[in-house]
Design an enzyme around this catalytic site. Structure first.
Site, PDB file in Angstrom:
ATOM      1  N   HIS A 114       0.842  -1.204   0.000  1.00  0.00           N
ATOM      2  CA  HIS A 114       0.000   0.000   0.000  1.00  0.00           C
ATOM      3  C   HIS A 114       0.877   1.255   0.000  1.00  0.00           C
ATOM      4  O   HIS A 114       0.626   2.203  -0.740  1.00  0.00           O
ATOM      5  CB  HIS A 114      -0.874   0.047   1.264  1.00  0.00           C
TER       6      HIS A 114
ATOM      7  N   LYS B  64     -15.770  -6.923   3.472  1.00  0.00           N
ATOM      8  CA  LYS B  64     -15.264  -8.294   3.520  1.00  0.00           C
ATOM      9  C   LYS B  64     -15.495  -8.941   4.883  1.00  0.00           C
ATOM     10  O   LYS B  64     -16.028 -10.002   5.008  1.00  0.00           O
ATOM     11  CB  LYS B  64     -13.773  -8.319   3.175  1.00  0.00           C
TER      12      LYS B  64
ATOM     13  N   ARG C 163      -2.035  -6.124  -8.006  1.00  0.00           N
ATOM     14  CA  ARG C 163      -0.946  -7.065  -7.698  1.00  0.00           C
ATOM     15  C   ARG C 163      -0.915  -8.216  -8.681  1.00  0.00           C
ATOM     16  O   ARG C 163       0.112  -8.524  -9.256  1.00  0.00           O
ATOM     17  CB  ARG C 163      -1.112  -7.610  -6.271  1.00  0.00           C
TER      18      ARG C 163
ATOM     19  N   SER D  15      -3.042  -7.527   3.325  1.00  0.00           N
ATOM     20  CA  SER D  15      -3.284  -7.310   4.754  1.00  0.00           C
ATOM     21  C   SER D  15      -3.669  -8.612   5.439  1.00  0.00           C
ATOM     22  O   SER D  15      -3.214  -8.898   6.550  1.00  0.00           O
ATOM     23  CB  SER D  15      -4.409  -6.288   4.947  1.00  0.00           C
TER      24      SER D  15
HETATM   25  O1  PNS Z   1      -8.642  -2.590   0.698  1.00  0.00           O
HETATM   26  P1  PNS Z   1      -9.911  -3.121   0.113  1.00  0.00           P
HETATM   27  O2  PNS Z   1     -10.690  -3.884   1.140  1.00  0.00           O
HETATM   28  O3  PNS Z   1      -9.685  -3.890  -1.148  1.00  0.00           O
HETATM   29  O4  PNS Z   1     -10.776  -1.821  -0.286  1.00  0.00           O
HETATM   30  C1  PNS Z   1     -12.032  -1.980  -0.849  1.00  0.00           C
HETATM   31  C2  PNS Z   1     -12.740  -0.622  -0.991  1.00  0.00           C
HETATM   32  C3  PNS Z   1     -12.848   0.074   0.342  1.00  0.00           C
HETATM   33  C4  PNS Z   1     -11.977   0.254  -1.958  1.00  0.00           C
HETATM   34  C5  PNS Z   1     -14.142  -0.940  -1.569  1.00  0.00           C
HETATM   35  O5  PNS Z   1     -14.737  -1.921  -0.806  1.00  0.00           O
HETATM   36  C6  PNS Z   1     -15.047   0.263  -1.630  1.00  0.00           C
HETATM   37  O6  PNS Z   1     -14.917   1.102  -2.501  1.00  0.00           O
HETATM   38  N1  PNS Z   1     -15.996   0.335  -0.666  1.00  0.00           N
HETATM   39  C7  PNS Z   1     -16.967   1.411  -0.619  1.00  0.00           C
HETATM   40  C8  PNS Z   1     -18.344   0.894  -1.010  1.00  0.00           C
HETATM   41  C9  PNS Z   1     -18.612   1.103  -2.498  1.00  0.00           C
HETATM   42  O7  PNS Z   1     -18.432   2.155  -3.032  1.00  0.00           O
HETATM   43  N2  PNS Z   1     -19.109   0.019  -3.164  1.00  0.00           N
HETATM   44  C10 PNS Z   1     -19.395   0.024  -4.564  1.00  0.00           C
HETATM   45  C11 PNS Z   1     -18.156  -0.283  -5.392  1.00  0.00           C
HETATM   46  S1  PNS Z   1     -18.431  -0.086  -7.107  1.00  0.00           S
END
Ligand code: PNS
Length: 181
Positions: free
Chosen positions: A26, A50, A100, A137
């Site tokens: 990150h 998640k 990645r 993570s």
């Molecule tokens: O580090 P991560 O868990 O891969 O991050 C995921 C994240 C936070 C970027 C993604 O879950 C997100 O954008 N969440 C906000 C909810 C949202 O906008 N959902 C619709 C996606 S199109």
């Protein structure tokens, strides 16, 4: 940065994630984004979809603030709900995501298109540095709580918080530390 599209490139990037916790992978993406865009807002999602995060929102943000202290154009914030709505609200010019492996691309592609459809904001993908491409993570947490060394996978500031977190867990919640043979 300026030019025909100056108004847009002048707006900063947003780098969203769960950061539970921030890894060196990150941090590498943040450093590279900070070198390309005028500013980078690291946006920590309050409730990752998640699973329940191991670290509190405050801990996750503090770790990022400490690890990015050397970068003058990086800030940390949190958001709830739709990323597209938050990115629009703060006037982000672009969303940054790290890739990645091929599997990342498959899921990130549809997310990027949905975010652009919802907000008009494009996503820029930064390929992970190969030395970090296997780091996540969740793997870092698993290795750490099973007694493995993770110094090379997380920034120093994160390591301190992880050690403190491990010390607060009840013995039954901890897995035995690996014993020297
Ligand atoms: O580090 P991560 O868990 O891969 O991050 C995921 C994240 C936070 C970027 C993604 O879950 C997100 O954008 N969440 C906000 C909810 C949202 O906008 N959902 C619709 C996606 S199109």
């Amino acid at each position: 940065m300026s030019g025909a599209n100056g108004a847009h490139v002048a707006r900063g990037a947003i780098y969203p994630g769960s950061f539970d916790p921030l890894t060196r992978g990150h941090l590498d993406v943040i450093e590279r984004a900070a070198a390309v865009f005028p500013s980078v807002l690291v946006a920590v999602v309050v409730n990752p979809q998640k699973r329940e995060p191991l670290f509190t929102l405050t801990e996750r943000k503090q770790m990022i603030v400490a690890a990015t202290a050397h970068l003058g154009n990086v800030e940390v914030a949190d958001f709830r709900g739709l990323l597209a709505a938050f990115a629009q609200r703060i006037g982000a010019g672009v969303i940054v995501k790290g890739l990645r492996v091929v599997a990342d691309f498959e899921s990130e592609m549809s997310t990027a298109l949905m975010n652009r459809s919802l907000s008009g904001i494009d996503t820029v993908f930064l390929p992970s540095d190969p030395q970090f491409s296997f780091i996540s993570s969740s793997l870092v947490k698993e290795v750490f709580f099973l007694g493995g060394e993770i110094d090379q996978y997380v920034p120093e500031a994160v390591l301190h918080v992880m050690r403190a977190k491990r010390a607060t867990l009840r013995p039954t919640e901890q897995t035995e530390e690996r014993q020297p043979s």
